[in-house]
Motif scaffolding. Structure first.
Motif, short mmCIF file in Angstrom:
data_model
loop_
_atom_site.label_atom_id
_atom_site.label_comp_id
_atom_site.label_asym_id
_atom_site.label_seq_id
_atom_site.Cartn_x
_atom_site.Cartn_y
_atom_site.Cartn_z
N ARG A 72 39.78 34.86 51.46
CA ARG A 72 40.19 36.24 51.19
C ARG A 72 41.67 36.38 50.88
O ARG A 72 42.06 37.10 49.96
N VAL A 73 42.53 35.68 51.65
CA VAL A 73 43.97 35.84 51.43
C VAL A 73 44.35 35.36 50.03
O VAL A 73 45.04 36.07 49.28
N GLU A 74 43.91 34.16 49.67
CA GLU A 74 44.29 33.64 48.35
C GLU A 74 43.74 34.52 47.24
O GLU A 74 44.44 34.81 46.25
N ALA A 75 42.51 34.98 47.38
CA ALA A 75 41.92 35.83 46.34
C ALA A 75 42.69 37.14 46.18
O ALA A 75 42.99 37.57 45.06
N ARG A 76 43.05 37.76 47.30
CA ARG A 76 43.76 39.05 47.22
C ARG A 76 45.19 38.86 46.72
O ARG A 76 45.69 39.69 45.95
N VAL A 77 45.85 37.81 47.15
CA VAL A 77 47.23 37.59 46.71
C VAL A 77 47.26 37.24 45.23
O VAL A 77 48.12 37.73 44.48
N LEU A 78 46.32 36.41 44.76
CA LEU A 78 46.28 36.09 43.34
C LEU A 78 46.01 37.34 42.51
O LEU A 78 46.58 37.51 41.42
N ALA A 79 45.15 38.22 43.00
CA ALA A 79 44.88 39.47 42.27
C ALA A 79 46.14 40.32 42.20
O ALA A 79 46.45 40.93 41.17
N SER A 223 54.79 26.03 34.32
CA SER A 223 53.58 26.57 33.69
C SER A 223 52.59 27.10 34.72
O SER A 223 51.54 27.62 34.35
N GLY A 224 52.93 26.96 36.01
CA GLY A 224 52.02 27.50 37.01
C GLY A 224 52.54 27.37 38.43
O GLY A 224 53.25 26.40 38.76
N LEU A 225 52.23 28.36 39.25
CA LEU A 225 52.43 28.32 40.69
C LEU A 225 51.05 28.49 41.31
O LEU A 225 50.37 29.48 41.05
N ILE A 226 50.61 27.50 42.09
CA ILE A 226 49.24 27.48 42.59
C ILE A 226 49.21 27.36 44.11
O ILE A 226 50.24 27.19 44.75
N ASP A 227 48.01 27.46 44.65
CA ASP A 227 47.72 27.26 46.08
C ASP A 227 48.38 28.33 46.95
O ASP A 227 49.29 28.06 47.73
N PHE A 228 47.84 29.55 46.84
CA PHE A 228 48.33 30.67 47.64
C PHE A 228 47.52 30.84 48.94
O PHE A 228 47.67 31.86 49.61
N GLU A 229 46.72 29.88 49.27
CA GLU A 229 45.90 29.97 50.48
C GLU A 229 46.71 30.26 51.75
O GLU A 229 46.32 31.08 52.57
N PRO A 230 47.93 29.61 51.95
CA PRO A 230 48.69 29.88 53.17
C PRO A 230 49.64 31.06 53.05
O PRO A 230 50.55 31.20 53.88
N ALA A 231 49.47 31.92 52.04
CA ALA A 231 50.37 33.05 51.87
C ALA A 231 50.38 33.93 53.12
O ALA A 231 49.38 34.05 53.83
N MET A 232 51.53 34.53 53.38
CA MET A 232 51.67 35.39 54.55
C MET A 232 52.76 36.42 54.29
O MET A 232 53.40 36.40 53.23
N ARG A 233 52.98 37.30 55.24
CA ARG A 233 54.07 38.28 55.17
C ARG A 233 55.12 37.88 56.20
O ARG A 233 54.79 37.62 57.35
#
Length: 315
Positions: A72-79, A223-233
């Motif tokens: 969920r976190v990676e999907a929402r942050v990528l969106a 050309s890309g920034l990937i792997d937002f799975e550990p994203a946080m505030r």
């Protein structure tokens, strides 16, 4: 009917995580449901989670290990980040749950990981990459964090206090010698971390998560920034722990260019900033100073102040 196997613990995942004979039937069934051609699947060799390239798409799986984040976190942050940064980010095509596993189907970005190209990039190219990275992180930090239920940490000051309370014992358990571990409390007591509103963080900006391309004129670009799975505030400077330790890796010019492109003034790149970044590195949720010492430059003296000046040098 083929299904993805259970993996409720890290031990269960370790037993089946690299076994394609076990995983592949369930992955191919998921691909069929997502209308992705399973014949195109190629698994990426690195990473703690199974990730597959499928033509111009990427399928990332999130095993149901207790305590691990789902998709969920990676999907929402990528969106939230889609089209909002100077550097491209994957676009989400589908996300959800299947056989208890989370999944994320997203676009595949061009380029190669920076860790495979770093030695080929000349100084001018690294300068350009550093400027792009700083501008991109500034744009990311300006984005409103998306709404995600139970997104941890929900309270940044409480997170910092919790990390502070356990950091010495954790670093000792990870093999940090007493010479260094004994310095941690005094060092942290002497560093004033600012109190300001949290921002949206990637948290693991490293060479492996930055894609680069070289054009016909020899110019290198992100050309890309990937792997937002550990994203946080959290506090914005927490982001630069990864940039310093896993992108610049002691390259003062690169880190300095990244920070000034982000918005720091040259007179802000002094010892106080370096000490704050090391303090946040000590408090990082994936901190492992003993391992970092094996791969980062050795300081001139065996003190944490010298370590801060070495690892987070900016000039």
């Amino acid at each position: 009917m083929a299904t993805l196997p259970p993996a409720a613990t890290e031990e269960e995942l370790a037993a089946i995580g690299r076994d394609e004979a076990v995983l592949r039937p369930g992955v191919e069934r998921l691909c069929a449901l997502l209308r992705v051609n399973p014949d195109d699947l190629t698994r990426y060799p690195a990473g703690s989670r199974p990730v597959y390239a499928a033509g111009d798409l990427v399928l990332k799986l999130f095993p149901p290990v207790t305590g691990w984040p789902d998709q969920r976190v990676e999907a929402r942050v990528l969106a939230a980040a889609a089209g909002q940064l100077p550097v491209p980010t994957p676009r989400v095509h589908a996300s959800g749950k299947h056989d208890g596993w989370g999944y994320l189907l997203m676009s595949r970005l061009p380029g190669v990981p920076l860790d495979t190209a770093w030695d080929q990039v000349p100084a001018a190219g690294r300068d350009r990459l550093a400027r792009q990275l700083g501008e991109s992180l500034a744009a990311l930090h300006r984005l409103p964090p998306p709404q995600v239920n139970d997104w941890q940490p929900g309270d940044w000051p409480a997170f910092v206090a919790g990390q502070r309370a356990q950091c010495v014992s954790e670093q000792r358990a990870l093999g940090l010698p007493a010479l260094w571990a004994d310095q941690l409390p005094g060092f942290l007591d002497g560093v004033a971390l600012p109190a300001r509103p949290p921002v949206l963080l990637h948290t693991e900006v490293m060479r492996q998560h930055l894609l680069v391309t070289e054009d016909r004129e020899g110019a290198w670009r992100l050309s890309g920034l990937i792997d937002f799975e550990p994203a946080m505030r959290g506090d914005r400077e927490y982001e630069f722990v990864g940039v310093g330790a896993f992108v610049a890796e002691g390259d003062a010019r690169f880190l300095g260019q990244t920070l000034t492109s982000y918005g720091y003034q040259p007179d802000q790149l002094g010892p106080d900033l370096r000490r704050r970044l090391l303090a946040l590195g000590i408090l990082h949720r994936y901190s492992n100073l003993s391992w970092w010492m094996q791969r980062l430059p050795e300081p001139a003296r065996p003190t944490l102040d010298a370590l801060a000046d070495c690892w987070f040098a900016t000039s």
